[in-house]
Design an enzyme around this catalytic site. Structure first.
Site, PDB file in Angstrom:
ATOM      1  N   SER A 140     -38.419 123.812   5.281  1.00  0.00           N
ATOM      2  CA  SER A 140     -39.859 123.854   5.056  1.00  0.00           C
ATOM      3  C   SER A 140     -40.409 125.274   4.975  1.00  0.00           C
ATOM      4  CB  SER A 140     -40.575 123.094   6.175  1.00  0.00           C
ATOM      5  OG  SER A 140     -40.252 121.723   6.117  1.00  0.00           O
ATOM      6  N   THR A 166     -35.351 117.516  -7.351  1.00  0.00           N
ATOM      7  CA  THR A 166     -35.694 116.279  -8.049  1.00  0.00           C
ATOM      8  C   THR A 166     -35.524 116.458  -9.555  1.00  0.00           C
ATOM      9  OG1 THR A 166     -37.289 115.728  -6.317  1.00  0.00           O
ATOM     10  CG2 THR A 166     -37.497 114.556  -8.401  1.00  0.00           C
ATOM     11  N   GLU A 378     -42.394 118.715  -1.030  1.00  0.00           N
ATOM     12  CA  GLU A 378     -43.571 119.558  -1.272  1.00  0.00           C
ATOM     13  C   GLU A 378     -44.207 120.014   0.043  1.00  0.00           C
ATOM     14  OE1 GLU A 378     -45.182 120.477  -4.689  1.00  0.00           O
ATOM     15  OE2 GLU A 378     -43.006 120.326  -4.654  1.00  0.00           O
ATOM     16  N   THR A 380     -43.345 119.435   4.442  1.00  0.00           N
ATOM     17  CA  THR A 380     -43.389 118.319   5.394  1.00  0.00           C
ATOM     18  C   THR A 380     -44.765 118.187   6.038  1.00  0.00           C
ATOM     19  OG1 THR A 380     -42.703 119.698   7.257  1.00  0.00           O
ATOM     20  CG2 THR A 380     -40.949 118.661   5.949  1.00  0.00           C
TER      21      THR A 380
END
Length: 401
Positions: A140, A166, A378, A380
């Site tokens: 993160s 992704t 995107e 946490t």
């Protein structure tokens, strides 16, 4: 404050809902069970979307999420960010994984739209772009990126590894975050568009996941990967005073979109649960006191209120981006609220539906699995709350960790 969908976007919203109902839903279970199989049915849909965008001043999809073109002198404006958000909400009512698998609708496209110059927008306008930020030793904390980019003539040489990308295998290009000088900290982090097939870029693994199985999630290595200097997004200069702000502007556009994904899947679960409860005999009456309602009805009312709050926060963050208003805090608030709410709603809807909700005859169990990633990628939940705290308290990242 007008809370209705702007008139010019109502047709878009309706079309997106029809695509979700007639196109995504029938394919949903098929590609949930066939992980890593590419949904070729999406190629036609993507081509139709490209055609619609070509003839419209307001483009639809991730590529429309940009602060470009909005100015204070124009007054309040409903633009590409709001259009993208409304489309995402409806499409994710159909299927989150299939939306993420849509060609040219990746988060990398939103990143390009947010910070690319006019020449780059033209060059990469027809590409499908993934986004590569996370690394094995950097979760993160995006500022801890170790992937390096060293200038060599008219190129940058990238070395490092990215995980959880992704659409990393299928996309035409990947927006890669790398540091020009690790000793300078956050300010030296820049983003580069690395096109598929570039020597030195290799997909090393595809993940097996809890949800969004229609979308591929890849690990990518970069070994002496030469990228044209013209592919660096934004300003190549290292501005220590501005710090990390330049590259982080990408999140101001993409986080409301992820919040919209969460709002969409949560709405799908609420709609289906309401149908199942009505079939079981629940009488929904918003006029009667809550204490007189059954437990199932009262629970659904509470979940609907949480959903509406998440929806409005996402709309606000996107609207602010359209009007060039600083929205970093609002984008994080929307992402944090919607991600948590989607998890709660989808899991509670499975519970309310009982054994019916837990079985594969219903999509409720799939939506519960799909929703979890929306609270993680995107940034946490914990990172979003930290960003909000920094903005509210006026603290820097070094002052509040």
């Amino acid at each position: 404050m007008n809370l209705e969908i702007p008139k010019k976007f109502r047709g878009l919203s309706l079309q997106a809902h029809q695509v979700a109902a007639r196109y995504f839903r029938p394919l949903s279970r098929k590609y949930d069970q066939a992980e890593h199989a590419y949904p070729r049915e999406l190629d036609l849909l993507a081509a139709l979307l490209d055609g619609m965008n070509a003839g419209s001043p307001e483009t639809i999809g991730a590529c429309s999420a940009s602060k470009r073109g909005a100015g204070a002198e124009e007054g309040a404006r409903n633009g590409g960010n709001l259009a993208a958000l409304l489309g995402v909400m409806e499409l994710c009512w159909g299927d989150v994984g299939l939306l993420l698998a849509m060609p040219r609708q990746g988060l990398g496209n939103a990143a390009i739209a947010a910070v690319a110059n006019e020449e780059q927008l033209k060059r990469f306008g027809g590409a499908w772009a993934a986004m590569a930020i996370t690394e094995p030793g950097c979760g993160s904390d995006s500022a801890a990126i170790r992937t390096t980019a060293v200038k060599d003539g008219d190129h940058y040489v990238l070395n490092g590894e990215k995980i959880f990308v992704t659409s990393g295998e299928r996309a035409d290009a990947v927006v890669v975050w790398a540091t020009l000088d690790y000793s300078l900290g956050r300010a030296a982090i820049k983003s580069f568009v690395v096109e598929k097939g570039t020597p030195g870029m290799n997909v090393t693994r595809l993940e097996k996941k809890l949800g969004i199985k229609a979308s591929d999630t890849a690990s990518i290595s970069f070994s002496d990967c030469r990228v044209p200097a013209a592919n660096l997004l934004g300003n190549a200069e290292i501005d220590v005073q501005k710090g990390f702000a330049g590259v982080m502007e990408t999140f101001d556009n993409t986080r409301p979109l992820v919040a919209g994904m969460a709002v969409g899947v949560a709405k799908a679960a609420l709609d289906r649960t309401r149908e199942l409860l009505a079939r079981a005999g629940c009488k929904f009456d918003y006029a009667k006191p809550l204490l007189t309602a059954s437990h199932a009805e009262a629970t659904l009312y509470r979940l609907e209120a949480e959903w509406e709050a998440a929806r409005l926060l996402a709309l606000k963050a996107a609207w602010m981006a359209d009007n060039r208003l600083p929205n970093s805090k609002e984008a994080s608030i929307a992402k944090a609220k919607a991600g948590r709410v989607a998890n709660e709603i989808t899991l509670k809807c499975v519970e309310l539906a009982g054994a019916v909700g837990y079985g594969e005859d219903e999509l409720l169990e799939k939506w519960a699995r799909d929703s979890k990633i929306l609270d993680i990628f995107e940034g946490t939940q914990q990172i979003q709350l930290l960003i909000v705290a920094r903005r509210l308290l006026g603290k820097s990242s070094s002052e509040l960790k």
